[in-house]
Design an enzyme around this catalytic site. Structure first.
Site, PDB file in Angstrom:
ATOM      1  N   GLY B  13       4.601  31.857   9.975  1.00 15.22           N
ATOM      2  CA  GLY B  13       5.224  31.688   8.663  1.00 15.22           C
ATOM      3  C   GLY B  13       4.649  32.692   7.716  1.00 15.22           C
ATOM      4  N   THR B  14       3.430  32.579   7.435  1.00 13.57           N
ATOM      5  CA  THR B  14       2.578  33.619   6.857  1.00 13.57           C
ATOM      6  C   THR B  14       2.694  34.044   5.436  1.00 13.57           C
ATOM      7  OG1 THR B  14       2.475  34.614   9.021  1.00 13.57           O
ATOM      8  CG2 THR B  14       1.730  35.953   7.242  1.00 13.57           C
TER       9      THR B  14
END
Lengths: 271, 232
Positions: B13-14
């Site tokens: 996701g980050t």
């Protein structure tokens, strides 16, 4: 007598039965689904090395196809790998990398390292872009120390102190997240692994039967097949099984092959 | 039976960030790797070493970004041997760009390359999805970056000190974690300058609390005793 040409068998796949299969499918017969290991597999790092654990149920859709299959695969004397996903894929990919590792050992003259197995597996899985449905927990102890990795079907890897994979991974992870600590002893580690697998066996429909455990330490490994069997058969027929129709033995002839083979000490072949 | 799809591609996701300051660069990232809605790894390290002086922040597909960084590390190693001196950040970033651009149909990964070399000092290069390469004084990426554009417009300034830059990165990642479901875990930062590389790790209790968030109490950190960060 009809004259038939002696045609040597052609190579390649014979498509003769495909028409029949199509017809059967149109009639409503569903092809058998592939064997999946619903699975709970776990691994953890403890004080002296690695402990891997797995359940033993293999499912074909809603049916249990194998009540006692082996999900902890041998990779090298010091490296073992648990596999979840399509049973054929996990079996094939671990066998393939295991033989590649053995060739590499002969080539280098050294003990295999876990990162070697990791790279071989992840490269293969990435090249097949996730179509080889194998989710693996790879663990082992080599000259650089104990290592535990998870490998996903698309080829990504993670390095973790404790890991769970498979449909029962959430149940097992809940056990690890509450109870894992660094530097566990062997007894504590095995107990925790068994608890995590049992959480998967009893709470996940895709996992069941028995618990397999594998403890790997420096220079030693213990494969505890069916370490715990919490699901014995409830009703066992006291009469036991008899297979009444026996194949009748008409005659026996044993030919020792040693006498048939001549060992000739000779020179190398010359043209 | 399965709400969690284990064959869903492992994606990060980050939130990833790279920021230059007067003397080098600071790279920052969260640590969440998700498979669908399940967090597969809550303590992943998304800042990967390419050479002693160049690191890359990975986002998008975990498999794709790992493979790209592995190939670039290998090419840079050969390049360093052939060149006889450390590779420049520009070369590293361009190798990343070549792989990302030429394989754009098969890759889904956004990367931020950051490092220090003796010719140009600290540099940050963004290599987003299509394979463009863009040198920037700061770069943000990943799903959590959407929430940081406004923040950086207001908080970024030229010529920050190392402490200011790291504080900015830490604050930004924690803001993104607060708002983006696909970002979470801990904040990792890497500082690269002429002296070398410093890795830092900030668990949840060391991050600022934002609007609406509550102080944790009776968390696992308290019950189990604050553990040492794992040396992986």
């Amino acid at each position: 007598m009809t004259k038939s040409l002696d045609v040597p068998p052609k190579g390649g796949f014979s498509f003769d039965l495909c028409r029949r299969n199509d017809m059967l499918e149109k009639k409503g017969l569903k092809a058998p689904t592939y064997l999946k290991t619903g699975t709970t597999i776990v691994g953890l790092v403890f004080k002296d090395g690695i402990i891997l654990g797995a359940d033993t149920r293999a499912t074909e859709g809603p049916i249990v196809a194998d009540k006692n299959c082996e999900k902890i695969h041998y990779m090298a004397p010091n490296i073992y790998c648990c596999g979840a996903g399509t049973a054929a894929d996990t079996e094939a990919v671990t066998d393939m990398v295991s033989s590649q590792l053995q060739l590499h050992r002969y080539h280098t003259g050294r003990e295999s390292r876990v990162v070697t197995a990791l790279t071989l597996l992840k490269r293969h899985l990435f090249n097949y872009q996730g179509h080889v449905s194998a989710a693996l927990v790879l663990g082992g102890v080599d000259i650089t120390g104990p290592h535990l990795h998870t490998i996903y079907p698309h080829g990504s890897t993670d390095t973790l102190p404790f890991a769970t994979m498979g449909s029962g991974s959430l149940a097992a992870m809940s056990v690890f997240e509450s109870k894992y600590q660094e530097n566990l002893t062997r007894e504590q580690g095995v107990k925790l692994v068994v608890e995590a697998i049992c959480a998967g066996i009893f709470n996940d429909l895709g996992s069941g039967s028995n618990v397999d455990v594998c403890v790997i330490t420096k220079g030693n490994k213990e494969y505890l097949r069916n370490h715990l069997t919490p699901n014995p058969r409830t009703f066992v027929n006291p009469k036991g099984f008899t297979f009444s129709k026996k194949t009748e033995v008409l005659s026996t002839k044993i030919i020792p092959l040693k006498e048939k083979v001549e060992v000739i000490e000779g020179d190398a072949m010359e043209e | 039976m399965d709400q969690v799809d284990f064959n869903a591609p492992h994606s990060m996701g980050t939130t990833i960030i790279g920021v230059t300051y007067n003397g080098g660069v600071v790279l920052g990232a969260d640590s969440r790797t998700s498979t669908g809605v399940y967090v597969a790894n809550r303590a992943s390290d998304k800042i990967t070493k390419l050479t002693d002086n160049v690191y890359v922040c990975r986002s998008g597909s975990a498999a794709d970004s790992q493979v790209v960084s592995d190939y670039v590390r290998y090419f840079l190693h050969q390049h360093t041997i052939q060149l006889g001196q450390p590779a420049t950040v520009k070369v590293a970033a361009n190798l990343v760009r070549l792989l990302a651009y030429n394989n754009k149909n098969n890759l889904q990964t956004g990367l931020i390359v950051g490092g220090w070399d003796k010719y140009e000092g600290g540099q940050i290069y963004g290599v987003p999805l299509g394979g463009t390469i863009v040198q920037q004084p700061f770069a943000i990426g990943g799903s959590g970056s959407s929430y940081l554009y406004g923040f950086f417009d207001q908080a970024w300034k030229e010529g920050m000190t190392q402490e200011e830059a790291e504080e900015l990165v830490k604050k930004a990642v924690s803001l993104a974690i607060a708002r983006d479901g696909a970002s979470g875990g801990v904040v990792r930062t890497v500082i690269i300058n002429s002296e070398g590389v410093t890795r830092n790790f900030y668990p949840g209790d060391q991050l600022p609390i934002w609007h609406d968030e509550l102080e944790s109490h009776n968390s696992l950190l308290d019950i189990l005793g604050a553990p040492e960060p794992m040396n992986i």
